[in-house]
Design a protein around this motif. Structure first.
Motif, PDB file in Angstrom:
ATOM      1  N   PHE A  88       7.830   5.085  -4.528  1.00  0.00           N
ATOM      2  CA  PHE A  88       8.002   4.476  -3.304  1.00  0.00           C
ATOM      3  C   PHE A  88       8.988   5.328  -2.468  1.00  0.00           C
ATOM      4  O   PHE A  88      10.103   5.750  -2.955  1.00  0.00           O
ATOM      5  N   ASN A  89       8.548   5.925  -1.329  1.00  0.00           N
ATOM      6  CA  ASN A  89       9.415   6.907  -0.388  1.00  0.00           C
ATOM      7  C   ASN A  89       9.997   7.974  -1.425  1.00  0.00           C
ATOM      8  O   ASN A  89      10.796   8.582  -1.510  1.00  0.00           O
ATOM      9  N   PRO A 131       0.724  -1.256  -0.054  1.00  0.00           N
ATOM     10  CA  PRO A 131      -0.097   0.138  -0.035  1.00  0.00           C
ATOM     11  C   PRO A 131       0.738   1.465   0.150  1.00  0.00           C
ATOM     12  O   PRO A 131       0.210   2.189  -0.326  1.00  0.00           O
ATOM     13  N   HIS A 132       2.023   0.963   0.094  1.00  0.00           N
ATOM     14  CA  HIS A 132       3.026   2.549   0.349  1.00  0.00           C
ATOM     15  C   HIS A 132       3.658   2.731  -1.098  1.00  0.00           C
ATOM     16  O   HIS A 132       4.320   3.811  -1.325  1.00  0.00           O
ATOM     17  N   VAL A 133       3.448   1.596  -2.021  1.00  0.00           N
ATOM     18  CA  VAL A 133       3.800   1.968  -3.452  1.00  0.00           C
ATOM     19  C   VAL A 133       2.867   2.499  -4.285  1.00  0.00           C
ATOM     20  O   VAL A 133       1.782   1.740  -4.392  1.00  0.00           O
ATOM     21  N   LYS A 134       2.822   3.675  -4.805  1.00  0.00           N
ATOM     22  CA  LYS A 134       1.699   4.124  -5.500  1.00  0.00           C
ATOM     23  C   LYS A 134       2.068   4.255  -6.882  1.00  0.00           C
ATOM     24  O   LYS A 134       3.214   4.663  -7.233  1.00  0.00           O
ATOM     25  N   PRO A 135       0.916   4.011  -8.126  1.00  0.00           N
ATOM     26  CA  PRO A 135       1.150   4.103  -9.510  1.00  0.00           C
ATOM     27  C   PRO A 135       1.111   5.314  -9.844  1.00  0.00           C
ATOM     28  O   PRO A 135       0.399   6.285  -9.197  1.00  0.00           O
ATOM     29  N   VAL A 136       2.171   5.961 -10.671  1.00  0.00           N
ATOM     30  CA  VAL A 136       2.010   7.338 -11.139  1.00  0.00           C
ATOM     31  C   VAL A 136       2.061   7.038 -12.635  1.00  0.00           C
ATOM     32  O   VAL A 136       2.895   6.392 -13.115  1.00  0.00           O
TER      33      VAL A 136
END
Length: 61
Positions: free
Chosen positions: A37-38, A22-27
């Motif tokens: 990520f971060n 959940p901390h990795v977001k698609p962009v």
């Protein structure tokens, strides 16, 4: 560098698992979909390369 197919499959599987975090977001980028990520954005192929490099390092231990 030549990687064996089992290592490639492992790296791709690890990236797929990472994308479920959940901390990795698609962009959306100019090159296509990437993952943040971060606050750092990585393409799918960059992530696979990172995992492949680390798999090779682990094999050398």
């Amino acid at each position: 560098m030549q990687y064996d197919s089992a290592d490639k499959n492992l790296a791709i599987g690890l990236v797929r698992d990472l994308m479920k975090n959940p901390h990795v977001k698609p962009v959306d980028t100019q090159e296509g979909i990437a993952f943040a990520f971060n606050e750092v954005v990585y393409s799918f192929s960059d992530l696979v390369s990172i995992f492949l490099d680390n798999i090779e390092k682990i094999k050398e231990w």
